[in-house]
Every structure is written in C-alpha cells, then in structure tokens.
Write a protein that holds these residues in place. Structure first.
Motif, PDB file in Angstrom:
ATOM      1  N   TYR A  29       0.943  -7.000   5.756  1.00 14.31           N
ATOM      2  CA  TYR A  29       1.341  -7.180   7.161  1.00 14.31           C
ATOM      3  C   TYR A  29       2.024  -5.904   7.621  1.00 14.31           C
ATOM      4  O   TYR A  29       2.791  -5.294   6.866  1.00 14.31           O
ATOM      5  CB  TYR A  29       2.321  -8.353   7.325  1.00 14.31           C
ATOM      6  CG  TYR A  29       1.674  -9.712   7.429  1.00 14.31           C
ATOM      7  CD1 TYR A  29       1.572 -10.374   8.645  1.00 14.31           C
ATOM      8  CD2 TYR A  29       1.137 -10.324   6.299  1.00 14.31           C
ATOM      9  CE1 TYR A  29       0.975 -11.624   8.741  1.00 14.31           C
ATOM     10  CE2 TYR A  29       0.537 -11.573   6.372  1.00 14.31           C
ATOM     11  CZ  TYR A  29       0.458 -12.218   7.601  1.00 14.31           C
ATOM     12  OH  TYR A  29      -0.138 -13.453   7.687  1.00 14.31           O
ATOM     13  N   ASN A  51       4.270  -4.706  11.161  1.00 16.96           N
ATOM     14  CA  ASN A  51       5.561  -5.178  11.673  1.00 16.96           C
ATOM     15  C   ASN A  51       5.417  -6.298  12.693  1.00 16.96           C
ATOM     16  O   ASN A  51       6.398  -6.691  13.324  1.00 16.96           O
ATOM     17  CB  ASN A  51       6.335  -4.011  12.295  1.00 16.96           C
ATOM     18  CG  ASN A  51       6.785  -3.006  11.250  1.00 16.96           C
ATOM     19  OD1 ASN A  51       7.186  -3.366  10.151  1.00 16.96           O
ATOM     20  ND2 ASN A  51       6.694  -1.722  11.593  1.00 16.96           N
ATOM     21  N   VAL A  77       5.355 -11.099  11.122  1.00 15.37           N
ATOM     22  CA  VAL A  77       5.501 -11.055   9.659  1.00 15.37           C
ATOM     23  C   VAL A  77       5.888 -12.410   9.067  1.00 15.37           C
ATOM     24  O   VAL A  77       5.777 -12.596   7.848  1.00 15.37           O
ATOM     25  CB  VAL A  77       6.532  -9.990   9.233  1.00 15.37           C
ATOM     26  CG1 VAL A  77       6.064  -8.609   9.647  1.00 15.37           C
ATOM     27  CG2 VAL A  77       7.910 -10.294   9.815  1.00 15.37           C
ATOM     28  N   TRP A  99       3.593 -14.056   6.571  1.00 15.85           N
ATOM     29  CA  TRP A  99       3.398 -13.530   5.214  1.00 15.85           C
ATOM     30  C   TRP A  99       3.546 -14.618   4.155  1.00 15.85           C
ATOM     31  O   TRP A  99       2.752 -14.694   3.211  1.00 15.85           O
ATOM     32  CB  TRP A  99       4.411 -12.412   4.943  1.00 15.85           C
ATOM     33  CG  TRP A  99       4.353 -11.874   3.542  1.00 15.85           C
ATOM     34  CD1 TRP A  99       3.599 -10.843   3.080  1.00 15.85           C
ATOM     35  CD2 TRP A  99       5.100 -12.355   2.403  1.00 15.85           C
ATOM     36  NE1 TRP A  99       3.816 -10.647   1.732  1.00 15.85           N
ATOM     37  CE2 TRP A  99       4.733 -11.566   1.295  1.00 15.85           C
ATOM     38  CE3 TRP A  99       6.040 -13.371   2.227  1.00 15.85           C
ATOM     39  CZ2 TRP A  99       5.274 -11.758   0.017  1.00 15.85           C
ATOM     40  CZ3 TRP A  99       6.571 -13.573   0.954  1.00 15.85           C
ATOM     41  CH2 TRP A  99       6.195 -12.770  -0.125  1.00 15.85           C
ATOM     42  N   PRO A 106       5.667  -7.535   3.396  1.00 17.86           N
ATOM     43  CA  PRO A 106       5.244  -7.171   4.752  1.00 17.86           C
ATOM     44  C   PRO A 106       6.043  -5.977   5.249  1.00 17.86           C
ATOM     45  O   PRO A 106       6.742  -5.333   4.470  1.00 17.86           O
ATOM     46  CB  PRO A 106       5.539  -8.437   5.559  1.00 17.86           C
ATOM     47  CG  PRO A 106       6.723  -9.048   4.852  1.00 17.86           C
ATOM     48  CD  PRO A 106       6.528  -8.724   3.390  1.00 17.86           C
ATOM     49  N   ASN A 107       5.958  -5.707   6.565  1.00 21.62           N
ATOM     50  CA  ASN A 107       6.615  -4.520   7.147  1.00 21.62           C
ATOM     51  C   ASN A 107       6.100  -3.252   6.472  1.00 21.62           C
ATOM     52  O   ASN A 107       6.875  -2.392   6.066  1.00 21.62           O
ATOM     53  CB  ASN A 107       8.140  -4.593   7.020  1.00 21.62           C
ATOM     54  CG  ASN A 107       8.762  -5.772   7.744  1.00 21.62           C
ATOM     55  OD1 ASN A 107       9.520  -6.526   7.150  1.00 21.62           O
ATOM     56  ND2 ASN A 107       8.458  -5.947   9.022  1.00 21.62           N
TER      57      ASN A 107
END
Length: 466
Positions: free
Chosen positions: A157, A159, A162, A165, A190-191
């Motif tokens: 993922y 931003n 998220v 996730w 994620p991020n």
C-alpha cells in the motif's frame, strides 16, 4: 490367488504412497519457521538474515550477482520478481533463481514487486493478485521450505486507504495456506513499507494469529521516516515487547524523503538479533542511484553505501552467519523470545553524532570465567543506548551474570537479550535461555536503553560464570 496378490500389491503401494506424501508434508512443514518471535531453521538453530536485495526482474541476465553477494559475506538475498506488472518471471526462471541461491548457500527471500504502492501508484497489483502469482509458482516452490521465504508483496500500500492493509494481508495469508503453502511468509508494511501510520505495528498480532501455522514474519522498510535513533528503537521495541517476528526488509544510507540513521538501524538489529537486508545490489535509477551498493553490478566497485553495509560496523561481513542447512551443524533447541521490560521509548531527539564511550576493562575470571565490556552506543538529551558484550573464558560457560553500579544517577528503562534488574544504582543482568551457553572464547551481547542527568560516565562491570 493372482487377483489377491495384485490387490494386496495395490494396497501396499497405496500405503507407501500415503507414507511418502506424509513424509513430504512433514518435511515441508519443517522448513524455516517462527518460534518465540524469532526465526529458526528446521533443526532448531536460530537464523538471522543478513543480506541485500537484487532486482532480478529488471536484470535477469545478472545471475553472477548471487555469487558476488555471497562473496561479501551475505547469508540471504531478497530477489525482486514480477507476475506481470513488468515482464513476468516464469516458473522455470524462479526455479533457476532458487537453484542459484542454493548453489551459493544463500537463503532466498522471493518477493513480488507488483504490489508496490497499491492505491497510490498507477498499475499496482493487489495482494490477492500477488497470491495468484505465487499459486502459479507452487510447483517450483514446494519442497524448498528450508531455503525459501515468500515475501507476499513489496510495499503493498502507498499512503492512501492504508486501513485496508490488515484485511488484505490476512486474506492473502489465508489463501496461501488454503492452497497448501508451508513456507515462512513475509509481509511488508503499508505507507510504502515505512508504516508511519503504524497500521502494521498495531495490527501485527491479529495478522500473525490469523496464520494457522503461526509462521509469518513482518518486514519494515526504513528510509526517511527512520532518521533518528529514538524512532528506530521505538519501532523495533514495539515488536520485541509483543513477541512478534520482525525483519528490516529494506533500508538505505540516504533517501529523498530523509536521511535514514543506518548506523542505529544496523546496531539495533545486531543487538536485538533482528535480520536486515539493504536496498539494493545495483541497477537503481530515477534519482536514487545512490542506493547502489556496487557500480554496474561489479563486485570490485563497492560504493560508499556498499562499503558501509558489507564492511562497516555491525555490517554483513562481521555479523552474518550462514544457514546451517548448508553446513550440517547440529540442532539446537529453539528458545523463547527475549525477556524485555516494556517501557516507552525516549521521546527526545538524539544527537546527530552518537557519543560512544570506551569499553571498560574485562573482569577477571580465569579459565572458567567470563569478561564483559560496557559501552554507550548512542546518546541524546537525557537518554542513551548501551551495549554489553560478554565473552567466555578458555573453558566456556553455561550461564553468566553481569553487574555494575552507576555513579551519576543513571537508570535503565528497557533491555533485550538479557534479564535485567535494578536495585538503586546497582544493575544485574543475567543471560536468557538462548545465550547463556558459550564455548571457549565465544561472545554474546545484550542491549538496553537508559536515562541520565548531566553526566553519563561509563561504570566498571563484573562478569561471573554460572
């Protein structure tokens, strides 16, 4: 009679086939696995990843990179693959990659790069699509559980959105297990892998427990988000306190979104027994060429980042231990996760240049004794990180206790790889289950965080063997 013999023979063959299938399943289930928040081989030896990533999907002809990466001391290589976002890596290609890993005595982390930046980057695949790719490779992955870790999807993922996730990752793990995969699975945050919103950190326990095999490892990518010692230590401590397995799946010495603190990343990984893999061997473009560890895939042209990663303090050359599947070392009993005293990490920003204190003189111990050295590995306003290295004498030890007394009012707030207690200014650290037995001259280490006032002098330490 002939009919009975044929029937009996068919029944015997059926039983034998069943036994073979059971044996294969047992062997598959006995591959790399998680126990007590750490990674172990099938024989019970702990395995700590030390390696780099190789962008195989974009440079499929650079097969010599596997031998070159091994020549610099790595025990692991993370291999970039694609299922169709870029030119797909076929089953035969992946089988050759696994063969190259095994030939060069490397543990192979295979990752699907198609998912990178999903929800933010056009063309990114879902984790469910990544699972489709792995299912298509099952024929070449089955039976390789001792050598292969499946990294479900790189940075799955960006931003945006998220919160999805957790369910997407849980569903991907469930599909992998329902399709018969026995491998250790690795899941990225994620991020863009950096988890700055802490979605992975805060939901890791639920994701781990959703795996019926409890054989999932979490991977954090440390770039500009992790540019201070406090941020790095706090994140790693959260997983260690929870008893959950974590590796640093990517990190660099520079990045466009900030300057990662690679010194603390590597020191913390070493003191905590956490795996790390730098990004990346060679071939970076688009403004991040500084992340190349060698120039033009030439092992004889190490960049400054490559020198730091492979040959620097807490680097691959000095800390990597080859997987025992390649050397036939005897098994060990898997240990429980380290004893950790949960406490909030220091919030003050560390200084740019760590203040490192000299080691103390080793304590006398004779042939059956041990010695210890204490040093400050990092220091910031009001807080510090310390490390103690314990070394056995010529006779080895079956347990150890290290003691010291602070002179300036320092206090210890967290520790790892030792059971640590304090009484006023006096501190006592005892080995935990997995690091008490040391052969002659062998060493282990434990780490801790502390606070101090105006002065942080180095205390004298004593080591006593059990």
């Amino acid at each position: 009679m002939r009919t009975r013999l044929i029937a009996a023979g068919a029944a015997l063959l059926a039983v034998l086939a069943s036994l073979v299938a059971m044996s294969q399943t047992a062997q598959a289930a006995a591959g790399l696995r998680v126990t007590g928040g750490k990674i172990y081989e099938a024989n019970g030896n702990q395995f700590i990843m030390r390696g780099t990533s190789h962008a195989h999907t974009w440079f499929p002809s650079q097969t010599g990179s596997f031998a070159n990466i091994k020549s610099l001391g790595a025990n692991t290589v993370r291999v970039v693959l694609s299922g169709g976002r870029w030119t797909a890596n076929s089953a035969s290609d992946v089988a050759n990659v696994i063969s190259l890993c095994k030939q060069n005595r490397l543990i192979c982390v295979l990752e699907n790069h198609d998912t990178t930046g999903y929800g933010e980057q056009s063309g990114a695949y879902t984790l469910d699509q990544a699972v489709n790719y792995w299912i298509g490779l099952k024929s070449v992955l089955t039976g390789q559980e001792n050598y292969v870790v499946i990294n479900l999807g790189n940075e799955p993922y960006g931003n945006n959105n998220v919160s999805g996730w957790t369910s997407a990752t849980t569903a991907a793990i469930a599909r992998m297990r329902s399709n018969g995969f026995q491998h250790m699975l690795m899941v990225d945050a994620p991020n863009w892998g950096q988890d700055w919103q802490f979605v992975m950190r805060d939901n890791a326990a639920a994701v781990f427990n959703s795996d019926p095999q409890k054989n999932t490892v979490f991977s954090i990518h440390m770039y500009g988000v992790f540019d201070t010692a406090a941020e790095i230590t706090s994140y790693l401590q959260a997983f260690q306190t929870a008893g959950l397995p974590l590796v640093i799946g990517e990190f660099g010495n520079m990045h466009s979104d900030g300057d990662p603190d690679e010194d603390t990343i590597m020191a913390q990984a070493q003191s905590r027994g956490i795996g790390y893999m730098g990004w990346s061997w060679s071939g970076n473009s688009g403004g991040v060429e500084y992340l190349d560890q060698v120039t033009n895939f030439n092992v004889n042209q190490l960049t400054s980042w490559g020198q730091r990663l492979f040959n620097g303090a807490n680097g691959i050359k000095s800390t990597a231990k080859e997987a025992t599947i390649y050397s036939g070392q005897p098994p060990q009993s898997p240990s429980a996760s380290p004893s950790v005293s949960p406490s909030a990490s220091p919030s003050a920003s560390p200084s740019a240049s760590p203040s490192v204190s000299p080691s103390v003189s080793p304590s006398p111990g004779g042939s059956r004794g041990c010695s210890a050295t204490y040093r400050v590995t990092n220091q910031w306003g009001g807080g510090f990180q310390g490390e103690v290295v314990v070394t056995a004498g010529s006779g080895g030890v079956n347990g150890w206790t290290v003691t010291w007394t602070y002179a300036n009012g320092q206090t210890v707030t967290q520790s790892w790889n030792a059971t640590l207690t304090s009484s006023g200014a006096s501190v006592t650290a005892r080995n935990v289950s997995y690091n008490g037995t040391l052969g002659a001259g062998a060493s282990t280490s434990f780490g801790f965080l502390g606070s101090y006032g105006s002065t942080n002098s180095v205390p004298s330490v004593s080591c006593a063997a059990a």
